[in-house]
Design a protein around this motif. Structure first.
Motif, PDB file in Angstrom:
ATOM      1  N   VAL A 241       1.028  -1.014  -0.120  1.00  0.00           N
ATOM      2  CA  VAL A 241       0.096   0.088   0.328  1.00  0.00           C
ATOM      3  C   VAL A 241       0.696   1.302  -0.087  1.00  0.00           C
ATOM      4  O   VAL A 241       0.487   2.001  -0.719  1.00  0.00           O
ATOM      5  N   LEU A 242       2.250   1.581   0.838  1.00  0.00           N
ATOM      6  CA  LEU A 242       2.476   2.353   1.212  1.00  0.00           C
ATOM      7  C   LEU A 242       3.824   2.553  -0.339  1.00  0.00           C
ATOM      8  O   LEU A 242       3.775   3.544  -0.992  1.00  0.00           O
ATOM      9  N   THR A 243       3.660   1.874  -1.023  1.00  0.00           N
ATOM     10  CA  THR A 243       4.671   1.791  -2.219  1.00  0.00           C
ATOM     11  C   THR A 243       4.195   2.163  -3.051  1.00  0.00           C
ATOM     12  O   THR A 243       4.249   3.464  -4.295  1.00  0.00           O
ATOM     13  N   THR A 244       2.297   2.264  -3.580  1.00  0.00           N
ATOM     14  CA  THR A 244       1.646   2.088  -3.990  1.00  0.00           C
ATOM     15  C   THR A 244       0.995   4.067  -4.037  1.00  0.00           C
ATOM     16  O   THR A 244       0.750   4.432  -4.829  1.00  0.00           O
ATOM     17  N   VAL A 245       1.148   4.297  -2.938  1.00  0.00           N
ATOM     18  CA  VAL A 245       0.424   5.762  -2.477  1.00  0.00           C
ATOM     19  C   VAL A 245       1.279   6.164  -3.280  1.00  0.00           C
ATOM     20  O   VAL A 245       1.420   7.771  -3.453  1.00  0.00           O
ATOM     21  N   PHE A 246       2.643   6.335  -2.788  1.00  0.00           N
ATOM     22  CA  PHE A 246       4.217   7.291  -3.296  1.00  0.00           C
ATOM     23  C   PHE A 246       4.475   6.790  -4.621  1.00  0.00           C
ATOM     24  O   PHE A 246       5.492   7.714  -4.704  1.00  0.00           O
ATOM     25  N   THR A 247       3.600   6.002  -4.970  1.00  0.00           N
ATOM     26  CA  THR A 247       4.026   6.152  -6.587  1.00  0.00           C
ATOM     27  C   THR A 247       3.782   7.231  -7.068  1.00  0.00           C
ATOM     28  O   THR A 247       4.985   8.470  -7.927  1.00  0.00           O
ATOM     29  N   PRO A 248       3.202   8.122  -6.870  1.00  0.00           N
ATOM     30  CA  PRO A 248       2.540   9.668  -8.096  1.00  0.00           C
ATOM     31  C   PRO A 248       3.883   9.746  -7.416  1.00  0.00           C
ATOM     32  O   PRO A 248       3.985  11.228  -8.509  1.00  0.00           O
ATOM     33  N   ILE A 249       4.115  10.519  -6.183  1.00  0.00           N
ATOM     34  CA  ILE A 249       5.623  11.235  -6.159  1.00  0.00           C
ATOM     35  C   ILE A 249       6.509  10.852  -6.302  1.00  0.00           C
ATOM     36  O   ILE A 249       7.217  11.557  -6.971  1.00  0.00           O
ATOM     37  N   MET A 250       6.787   9.594  -6.534  1.00  0.00           N
ATOM     38  CA  MET A 250       8.170   9.221  -7.390  1.00  0.00           C
ATOM     39  C   MET A 250       7.894   9.138  -8.427  1.00  0.00           C
ATOM     40  O   MET A 250       9.181   9.591  -9.054  1.00  0.00           O
ATOM     41  N   ALA A 251       6.844   8.987  -9.190  1.00  0.00           N
ATOM     42  CA  ALA A 251       6.953   9.548 -10.375  1.00  0.00           C
ATOM     43  C   ALA A 251       7.155  10.490 -11.447  1.00  0.00           C
ATOM     44  O   ALA A 251       7.766  10.791 -12.189  1.00  0.00           O
ATOM     45  N   LEU A 278      -0.613  18.565  -8.022  1.00  0.00           N
ATOM     46  CA  LEU A 278      -0.969  17.427  -8.447  1.00  0.00           C
ATOM     47  C   LEU A 278      -0.509  16.806  -8.132  1.00  0.00           C
ATOM     48  O   LEU A 278      -1.423  15.188  -7.714  1.00  0.00           O
ATOM     49  N   ILE A 279       1.237  16.056  -7.114  1.00  0.00           N
ATOM     50  CA  ILE A 279       1.537  15.131  -6.251  1.00  0.00           C
ATOM     51  C   ILE A 279       0.479  14.768  -5.119  1.00  0.00           C
ATOM     52  O   ILE A 279       0.114  14.165  -5.165  1.00  0.00           O
ATOM     53  N   ILE A 280      -0.165  16.051  -4.252  1.00  0.00           N
ATOM     54  CA  ILE A 280      -0.869  15.996  -3.303  1.00  0.00           C
ATOM     55  C   ILE A 280      -1.939  15.163  -3.583  1.00  0.00           C
ATOM     56  O   ILE A 280      -3.112  13.924  -3.462  1.00  0.00           O
ATOM     57  N   THR A 281      -3.000  15.735  -4.888  1.00  0.00           N
ATOM     58  CA  THR A 281      -4.073  15.612  -5.596  1.00  0.00           C
ATOM     59  C   THR A 281      -4.121  13.909  -5.914  1.00  0.00           C
ATOM     60  O   THR A 281      -5.159  12.942  -5.815  1.00  0.00           O
ATOM     61  N   SER A 282      -3.506  13.370  -7.268  1.00  0.00           N
ATOM     62  CA  SER A 282      -3.010  11.985  -7.131  1.00  0.00           C
ATOM     63  C   SER A 282      -2.771  11.282  -6.091  1.00  0.00           C
ATOM     64  O   SER A 282      -3.196  10.079  -6.265  1.00  0.00           O
ATOM     65  N   THR A 283      -2.589  11.916  -5.002  1.00  0.00           N
ATOM     66  CA  THR A 283      -2.140  10.323  -3.777  1.00  0.00           C
ATOM     67  C   THR A 283      -2.969  10.395  -2.684  1.00  0.00           C
ATOM     68  O   THR A 283      -3.213   8.589  -2.714  1.00  0.00           O
ATOM     69  N   LEU A 284      -3.669  11.159  -2.772  1.00  0.00           N
ATOM     70  CA  LEU A 284      -5.107  10.998  -2.285  1.00  0.00           C
ATOM     71  C   LEU A 284      -5.934  10.608  -2.934  1.00  0.00           C
ATOM     72  O   LEU A 284      -6.626   9.452  -2.109  1.00  0.00           O
ATOM     73  N   LEU A 285      -5.916  10.587  -4.446  1.00  0.00           N
ATOM     74  CA  LEU A 285      -7.175   9.330  -4.788  1.00  0.00           C
ATOM     75  C   LEU A 285      -6.955   8.387  -4.956  1.00  0.00           C
ATOM     76  O   LEU A 285      -7.713   7.216  -4.967  1.00  0.00           O
ATOM     77  N   LEU A 286      -5.390   8.294  -5.212  1.00  0.00           N
ATOM     78  CA  LEU A 286      -4.486   6.539  -5.175  1.00  0.00           C
ATOM     79  C   LEU A 286      -5.651   5.966  -3.642  1.00  0.00           C
ATOM     80  O   LEU A 286      -5.653   4.810  -4.188  1.00  0.00           O
ATOM     81  N   TYR A 287      -5.341   6.341  -2.772  1.00  0.00           N
ATOM     82  CA  TYR A 287      -5.422   5.798  -1.687  1.00  0.00           C
ATOM     83  C   TYR A 287      -7.238   5.664  -0.864  1.00  0.00           C
ATOM     84  O   TYR A 287      -7.550   4.763  -0.679  1.00  0.00           O
ATOM     85  N   ARG A 288      -7.620   7.097  -1.778  1.00  0.00           N
ATOM     86  CA  ARG A 288      -9.438   6.101  -2.175  1.00  0.00           C
ATOM     87  C   ARG A 288      -9.771   5.734  -3.057  1.00  0.00           C
ATOM     88  O   ARG A 288     -10.700   4.444  -1.737  1.00  0.00           O
ATOM     89  N   TYR A 289      -9.628   5.432  -3.723  1.00  0.00           N
ATOM     90  CA  TYR A 289      -9.315   3.856  -4.974  1.00  0.00           C
ATOM     91  C   TYR A 289      -9.418   2.864  -3.857  1.00  0.00           C
ATOM     92  O   TYR A 289      -9.698   1.679  -3.276  1.00  0.00           O
ATOM     93  N   LEU A 290      -7.944   2.454  -3.740  1.00  0.00           N
ATOM     94  CA  LEU A 290      -7.669   1.451  -2.995  1.00  0.00           C
ATOM     95  C   LEU A 290      -8.057   1.329  -1.142  1.00  0.00           C
ATOM     96  O   LEU A 290      -8.533   0.295  -1.015  1.00  0.00           O
ATOM     97  N   LYS A 291      -8.475   1.879  -0.438  1.00  0.00           N
ATOM     98  CA  LYS A 291      -9.680   2.207   0.024  1.00  0.00           C
ATOM     99  C   LYS A 291     -11.230   1.829   0.821  1.00  0.00           C
ATOM    100  O   LYS A 291     -11.262   1.058   1.213  1.00  0.00           O
ATOM    101  N   THR A 292     -11.418   2.616  -0.779  1.00  0.00           N
ATOM    102  CA  THR A 292     -12.804   1.751  -1.733  1.00  0.00           C
ATOM    103  C   THR A 292     -12.894   0.208  -1.786  1.00  0.00           C
ATOM    104  O   THR A 292     -13.939  -0.092  -1.165  1.00  0.00           O
ATOM    105  N   LYS A 293     -11.877   0.512  -2.646  1.00  0.00           N
ATOM    106  CA  LYS A 293     -11.439  -1.305  -2.179  1.00  0.00           C
ATOM    107  C   LYS A 293     -11.432  -2.162  -1.493  1.00  0.00           C
ATOM    108  O   LYS A 293     -11.198  -3.475  -1.648  1.00  0.00           O
ATOM    109  N   GLY A 294     -11.116  -2.189   0.189  1.00  0.00           N
ATOM    110  CA  GLY A 294     -10.704  -2.271   1.051  1.00  0.00           C
ATOM    111  C   GLY A 294      -9.400  -3.034   0.985  1.00  0.00           C
ATOM    112  O   GLY A 294      -9.332  -3.910   2.014  1.00  0.00           O
ATOM    113  N   TRP A 295      -8.723  -2.861  -0.355  1.00  0.00           N
ATOM    114  CA  TRP A 295      -7.457  -3.000   0.346  1.00  0.00           C
ATOM    115  C   TRP A 295      -6.586  -2.509   1.740  1.00  0.00           C
ATOM    116  O   TRP A 295      -5.129  -3.294   1.286  1.00  0.00           O
ATOM    117  N   THR A 296      -6.396  -1.450   1.615  1.00  0.00           N
ATOM    118  CA  THR A 296      -5.441  -0.690   3.166  1.00  0.00           C
ATOM    119  C   THR A 296      -6.432  -1.529   4.635  1.00  0.00           C
ATOM    120  O   THR A 296      -5.816  -1.691   5.307  1.00  0.00           O
TER     121      THR A 296
END
Length: 310
Positions: A241-251, A278-296
């Motif tokens: 989860v941490l790797t996925t969430v911080f992917t936009p920052i790294m990219a 852009l970094i904050i928005t993409s990170t939050l959107l990605l985390y929300r997607y993971l949380k909606t899926k129940g993966w966190t």
């Protein structure tokens, strides 16, 4: 050295293994028994008709075992008929729950050698029961340690206790076999006697305790395996989860960290702010997607006090 103890109704011959052949009349035992016991270092029980058809039981019994050293053990050899008991290397004075004087007095009350031998077995089991009681105290501490200090050291303690329990069980099994051998021979006035009944109940009590403690330890081991598996899954999920969430920052960081000559974003007046948003928005959107899926899962949830899964 040899020690003959003549009770009112039967005889007990105590011999040191080193004195075999010189201090003992060999014809009182089966042919070849002396040679067999010289090399025997394991438990064994034999029943047969004996000389002139006399019923007898003979063999070897390990009655002490160091839990840390395999070779540190005490073994004695025996030959038993209805009126004679021959023991070799039995340190009866080392019995912890009864004094040597009291032991001899109780043996003198026995009607025959078989009852005397059963009484000795009962005292050996009594010593084993005391060790089992001490094991119970350690098991109680371990049971709560699994909950309070769930770590590798606790798991190591669990397996140490399991090994000690196996040793106790290994000491009791040949005693149980001896009891069955005496039942099989059906010596007169023995199988329904008070001493036989008391010894059998003592053996059964030890067996029940060992079986129950074995189940408790197996439950603890299974619990530790479940907890360890859950922890491993949680760690892998957290890292993923941490790797996925911080992917936009790294990219985006890698993109804007390039040193090409023509990069239009370098001339933007609000480029820095736009990049942060852009970094904050993409990170939050990605985390929300993971949380909606129940993966966190329980990643951001606090653990309850006293939880097994800390």
């Amino acid at each position: 050295m040899e020690r003959n103890i003549n009770f009112d109704k039967w005889k007990w011959v105590q011999i040191n293994k080193n004195d075999l052949g010189t201090m003992w009349e060999q014809e009182t035992t089966p042919s070849g028994w002396e040679t067999t016991i010289r090399r025997n270092i394991t438990n064994c029980v034999k029943v047969h008709g004996g000389i002139d058809g006399e019923m007898s039981v003979n063999g070897s019994l390990i009655y002490r075992q160091n839990v840390d050293e395999e070779e540190d053990r005490q073994i004695f050899h025996f030959y038993l008929t209805s009126q004679t008991l021959v023991t070799i290397d039995l340190e009866f004075t080392a019995m912890k729950q009864i004094s040597a004087e009291m032991l001899l007095r109780q043996l003198d009350k026995c009607d025959n050698a078989v009852d005397g031998f059963l009484f000795l077995l009962g005292e050996l089991v009594n010593d084993l029961l005391v060790e089992i009681d001490q094991f119970e105290e350690s098991l109680q501490s371990l049971m709560w340690g699994v909950k309070k200090r769930n770590e590798m050291r606790t798991l190591e303690h669990v397996f140490t206790q399991r090994h000690e329990l196996m040793i106790c069980k290994n000491l009791l099994i040949p005693i149980q076999e001896l009891k069955m051998a005496i039942e099989e021979m059906d010596f007169p006035n023995v199988n329904n006697g008070e001493i036989f009944t008391r010894t059998c109940k003592r053996i059964d009590r030890a067996q029940v305790l060992l079986r129950e403690y074995e189940q408790e330890l197996d439950t603890m081991i299974h619990l530790e395996e479940v907890i360890s598996s859950h922890r491993g899954n949680e760690i892998m999920k957290t890292l993923t989860v941490l790797t996925t969430v911080f992917t936009p920052i790294m990219a985006l960081g890698a993109l804007w960290g390039m040193n090409f000559k023509n990069m239009p974003e370098l001339k933007w007046q609000y480029g820095y702010l736009i990049a942060l948003l852009l970094i904050i928005t993409s990170t939050l959107l990605l985390y929300r997607y993971l949380k909606t899926k129940g993966w966190t899962g329980d990643l951001l949830k606090g653990k309850k006090r006293g939880s097994f899964f800390k």
